[in-house]
Design a protein around this motif. Structure first.
Motif, short mmCIF file in Angstrom:
data_model
loop_
_atom_site.label_atom_id
_atom_site.label_comp_id
_atom_site.label_asym_id
_atom_site.label_seq_id
_atom_site.Cartn_x
_atom_site.Cartn_y
_atom_site.Cartn_z
N ALA A 523 0.85 -1.19 0.00
CA ALA A 523 0.00 0.00 0.00
C ALA A 523 0.89 1.24 0.00
N LEU A 524 0.64 2.16 -0.93
CA LEU A 524 1.45 3.38 -1.02
C LEU A 524 0.52 4.59 -0.98
N LEU A 525 0.87 5.52 -0.15
CA LEU A 525 -0.02 6.64 0.16
C LEU A 525 0.05 7.73 -0.89
N VAL A 584 5.46 1.72 7.78
CA VAL A 584 5.31 2.32 9.11
C VAL A 584 6.59 3.11 9.44
N VAL A 703 12.19 -3.17 -9.82
CA VAL A 703 12.56 -3.90 -11.04
C VAL A 703 11.85 -3.24 -12.22
P1 C2E Z 1 9.04 2.48 -0.48
O1 C2E Z 1 8.44 1.89 0.75
O2 C2E Z 1 10.40 2.02 -0.84
O3 C2E Z 1 8.06 2.24 -1.65
C1 C2E Z 1 8.43 1.96 -2.93
C2 C2E Z 1 8.53 3.18 -3.72
O4 C2E Z 1 9.19 2.89 -4.95
C3 C2E Z 1 7.20 3.75 -4.13
O5 C2E Z 1 7.29 5.14 -4.23
C4 C2E Z 1 7.00 3.19 -5.49
O6 C2E Z 1 6.12 3.91 -6.33
C5 C2E Z 1 8.37 3.24 -6.04
N1 C2E Z 1 8.60 2.25 -7.08
C6 C2E Z 1 8.06 1.01 -7.21
N2 C2E Z 1 8.57 0.37 -8.31
C7 C2E Z 1 9.46 1.21 -8.85
C8 C2E Z 1 10.29 1.12 -10.01
O7 C2E Z 1 10.33 0.14 -10.75
N3 C2E Z 1 11.11 2.18 -10.29
C9 C2E Z 1 11.08 3.31 -9.50
N4 C2E Z 1 11.89 4.32 -9.81
N5 C2E Z 1 10.31 3.45 -8.39
C10 C2E Z 1 9.48 2.39 -8.10
P2 C2E Z 1 6.24 6.09 -3.57
O8 C2E Z 1 4.88 5.56 -3.65
O9 C2E Z 1 6.49 7.44 -4.11
O10 C2E Z 1 6.63 6.07 -2.08
C11 C2E Z 1 7.85 6.56 -1.65
C12 C2E Z 1 8.12 6.21 -0.22
O11 C2E Z 1 7.22 6.89 0.63
C13 C2E Z 1 7.97 4.75 0.08
O12 C2E Z 1 9.11 4.07 -0.30
C14 C2E Z 1 7.74 4.78 1.54
O13 C2E Z 1 8.97 4.84 2.21
C15 C2E Z 1 7.01 6.08 1.74
N6 C2E Z 1 5.58 5.81 1.92
C16 C2E Z 1 4.65 5.56 0.96
N7 C2E Z 1 3.45 5.33 1.54
C17 C2E Z 1 3.63 5.41 2.87
C18 C2E Z 1 2.77 5.27 4.01
O14 C2E Z 1 1.56 4.98 3.92
N8 C2E Z 1 3.32 5.44 5.23
C19 C2E Z 1 4.62 5.72 5.35
N9 C2E Z 1 5.10 5.88 6.59
N10 C2E Z 1 5.48 5.87 4.33
C20 C2E Z 1 4.97 5.70 3.10
#
Ligand code: C2E
Ligand code: CA
Ligand code: CA
Length: 747
Positions: A523-525, A584, A703
């Motif tokens: 889940a991504l916010l 988290v 990936v």
């Molecule tokens: P994360 O936990 O490492 O999540 C993966 C991030 O990598 C996500 O970015 C996702 O969109 C991105 N990603 C996935 N596949 C690829 C790919 O093939 N290439 C590239 N370049 N990126 C990819 P997102 O959604 O922007 O989230 C960024 C970070 O924000 C997350 O890194 C996580 O640390 C944080 N985050 C997101 N949602 C939540 C949440 O609900 N609560 C908390 N505390 N942190 C969150």
């Protein structure tokens, strides 16, 4: 009863005074009168010995010397009486003089012991020296000199006559030394001083009377007699025990008004002697004695004043040092830093502010001792990482500043990179292994003439570094001022967002290799801002972590993800994702209620615990304490734990022992160049081996290409996540992805 015994000395003193009065009334020049005199002296000596037995002072030697001196004087008295009343001669010198003169060294030895325990302060010695020299000069001029130059007596008689006043001068020196000591004196001490004063007074009176008049006994004797009594009274006083110990205040004596008056008066004795001699008998002016005395006095006073000047200078220096220094680390403080910045302003210098990212957590969870030790360790590292001319200052609780004078941007950045890297090594603070990270903001002192403005710019840059996730450095740019107010505005808007439900979750599939079948989702916010549109988590999550809003926001994410996962399980059955992962933050783990929240959400949604994955970062749990405890509790519920972004933080394999880990998510940065061979491939295959051995599942993040997926599969990786398999998408899009997953892998 005790009180009565303690006041025995008063009874003794009163009896002594009565006995002295009685002696005065007895006929002078009779044997029995002299025997009463000797008896008082003898009893006094015995009283001293008895008192030592009674009070058992720690250092009795001094008192035995006093007793011996007194007894020897009594022997002198008896010998003299024997000569006068039995042999009916008045020889001079005689055996009596031998006894009398022998008593002085004994008494002085005792006094010296008393003086010694006061400690040795040059200032005290000099003060005593000034007084003794001044008074000694008077003694010499008016008592000793006439004797020394008296041609009518033979040499032996003159020598003995001189020995008495000489002994008096020595005793006077000891007395002065005793009196110039700082601090309170015990009553026994005062009694001793009185006894010495009585002896000296009587000696002087005797010398003066016998030099300038002819002595006929009587009144002078009572001074000596009383001195016996008072000396013994000192030994009888209960406070005599205290004289064995150094006084409470052993500091160098202060130059009080009284002391200054005594020193001035003593110094003026030399010119006074000169004036008196010049006025009464100009031919008899003792220019040699007065000259030598004046020179000695002058040198002593100059030495004393030099010492005082040095002392004042040293104290002033220490004070300024204290005002410019931080107590805990000994580093320069903010005031000193501002001075130094002022000195380099206008030259190409770099100023950096450094703020520890998780210090408050350490302080709250492990206590101030650990916090202090951590600060000291960081201070040492900073000093080690900088160059000789640089300044490392501590300007706040966990805030440091660096001043790199005459340094270009490029060199400054190199120094800061080194510091960021150096700080990443775990710090051992008070037996805890801690991971410190710092946010550093840097500004160039060249651009402005105002030290405060330079510090402000570094501060703005530091917050930018912190908002970007910390553990990095950022250089000030003018647009940051705008950005800074923006992040404040963002913080306020976040509050509104929570109330107005502007948040939504996207789900990204996690697939098995080589099939590409989706088995789980993360889940991504996302934040749907009414004006700004969709805002990415990297932009607002650091702000929410700083103002604490991540706690309620994170609770919402957890509830929503669990609700959605449970709904999929109901609707899709076997086709539903096996697990849903939720991110988290450290801040959430530190909340004492967090494990309970997880349990409640699971119960409310009906989701089996093993279907939930909690993703935490290494840095959140590395420092142990509350966060690690929370992770263990959550794991205890049956929830799976994933270590996120592995490889970007400290990459501690030891953590896999202390922290319950089910899933290791290897960071995107290792996957990026996995196909070109080299280091990343080696690291990933090593991690795969380790995971297998520890029964941990490894997931490759980010990936983006089929080539990367194939390479990972070859290396032994069986789970992957990335744009190649699917971008994060709304919940509605997910069932379709799970259905057509097989096609992706074959593509
Ligand atoms: P994360 O936990 O490492 O999540 C993966 C991030 O990598 C996500 O970015 C996702 O969109 C991105 N990603 C996935 N596949 C690829 C790919 O093939 N290439 C590239 N370049 N990126 C990819 P997102 O959604 O922007 O989230 C960024 C970070 O924000 C997350 O890194 C996580 O640390 C944080 N985050 C997101 N949602 C939540 C949440 O609900 N609560 C908390 N505390 N942190 C969150
Ligand atoms: Ca994650
Ligand atoms: Ca990640």
């Amino acid at each position: 009863m005790r009180n009565a015994r303690d006041r025995l000395w008063l009874v003794w003193l009163a009896s002594g005074v009565v006995a002295t009065a009685g002696y005065l009334m007895m006929p002078y020049g009779e044997l029995h009168t002299e025997l009463v005199y000797a008896a008082v002296g003898l009893v006094s000596a015995l009283v001293i010995v008895a008192s030592v037995r009674r009070y058992r002072p720690v250092r009795p030697a001094m008192w035995y010397w006093f007793a011996a001196g007194t007894a020897t004087w009594v022997l002198g008295d008896l010998t003299w009486s024997y000569h006068v009343y039995v042999l009916e001669t008045e020889p001079f010198p005689s055996l009596a003089d031998v006894f009398y003169l022998a008593a002085y060294p004994m008494l002085m030895t005792g006094l010296l012991m008393l003086v010694r325990r006061q400690g040795r302060h040059l200032a005290g010695l000099i003060d005593a020296g000034v007084i003794a020299t001044g008074v000694g000069l008077v003694f010499w001029s008016f008592v000793m000199r006439p004797i020394a130059y008296d041609a009518s007596t033979d040499l032996l008689a003159r020598a003995i006559n001189l020995a008495y006043p000489a002994a008096d001068v020595l005793m006077l020196t000891l007395l002065a030394r005793l009196l110039v000591t700082a601090g309170r004196r015990a009553a026994a001490g005062w009694l001793l001083v009185s006894a010495v004063v009585l002896v000296l007074g009587s000696d002087v009176a005797f010398s003066v009377v016998s030099t300038y008049f002819s002595y006929e006994g009587g009144l002078v004797d009572i001074g000596w007699l009383l001195s016996y009594v008072v000396w013994a009274a000192a030994a009888m006083h209960p406070s005599m025990r205290e004289l064995s110990f150094p006084p409470a205040d052993r500091t160098a004596p202060r130059l009080t008004g009284r002391r200054l008056a005594a020193l001035t008066a003593s110094s003026l004795l030399a010119p006074a002697v000169l004036l008196i001699q010049g006025a009464t008998n100009p031919a008899e002016v003792d220019w040699l004695g007065v000259g030598v005395g004046a020179v000695v006095l002058f040198l002593l006073v100059v030495t004393r004043m030099t010492g005082l000047t040095f002392q004042v200078q040293r104290q002033a220096w220490q004070l300024s040092g204290l005002a410019m220094q931080d107590d805990l680390t000994g580093l320069p403080n903010r005031r000193m830093l501002q001075r130094r910045i002022h000195a380099v302003i206008g030259r190409p210098s770099q100023i950096a502010l450094l703020d520890l990212d998780n210090f408050k957590q350490v302080n709250d969870l492990l206590g101030h001792t650990v916090g202090d030790a951590l600060i000291q360790a960081v201070a040492r590292r900073l000093v080690a990482a900088t160059r000789p001319g640089d300044t490392v200052a501590r300007i706040g609780g966990d805030e440091f500043a660096l001043l790199l004078p005459d340094t270009t941007e490029a060199v400054g950045d190199a120094v800061l990179n080194r510091i960021v890297a150096l700080l990443q090594q775990p710090v051992v603070a008070d037996r805890h292994q801690l991971l410190v990270q710092a946010s550093i903001g840097v500004a160039d002192a060249y651009g402005t003439g105002d030290p405060l403005e330079v510090l402000r710019r570094a501060d703005v840059a530091m917050y930018v570094a912190k908002n970007a996730g910390g553990n990095r450095h950022a250089r000030f740019r003018p647009e940051m001022d705008a950005h800074n107010t923006e992040s404040a505005r963002l913080g306020a808007a976040l509050r509104q967002a929570l109330d107005d439900s502007q948040f939504a979750l996207l789900y990204q599939p996690i697939v098995t290799l080589p099939s590409g079948r989706a088995v789980a989702a993360e889940a991504l916010l996302r934040w749907h801002h009414p004006q700004l549109g969709v805002i990415e988590p990297l932009e607002f999550i650091p702000v929410a972590e700083r103002n604490g809003l991540i706690v309620p926001i994170g609770a919402w994410v957890l509830k929503e993800a669990c609700r959605q996962a449970a709904q999929w399980r109901r609707e899709l059955g076997a086709a539903a994702p096996e697990r849903v992962a939720v991110n988290v933050s450290a801040r959430q783990l530190a909340e004492p209620d967090f494990p309970r929240l997880v349990a409640e959400v699971l119960a409310d949604s009906g989701l089996p615990p093993e279907s939930l994955v909690v993703e935490v970062t290494e840095t959140a749990v590395f420092n142990g304490g509350r966060a690690l405890h929370a992770v263990r509790e959550i794991h205890g519920l049956g929830v799976k734990i994933a270590l996120d972004d592995f490889g970007t933080g400290h990459s501690s394999l030891g953590l896999l022992n202390t922290c319950p880990v089910d899933i290791l998510k290897v960071d995107r940065s290792f996957i990026e160049d996995i196909t070109t061979g080299g280091r990343s491939a080696v690291i990933v295959s090593a991690l795969i081996n380790i995971s297998d051995g520890l029964d941990i599942v490894m997931v490759a993040e980010g990936v983006e290409t089929g080539e990367q997926a194939r390479r990972l599969y070859q290396l032994g990786c069986r789970l992957a996540q990335g744009y190649h398999f699917g971008r994060p998408a709304p919940a509605e899009a997910l069932p379709a992805r799970f259905a057509r997953a097989d096609q992706v892998a074959s593509a």
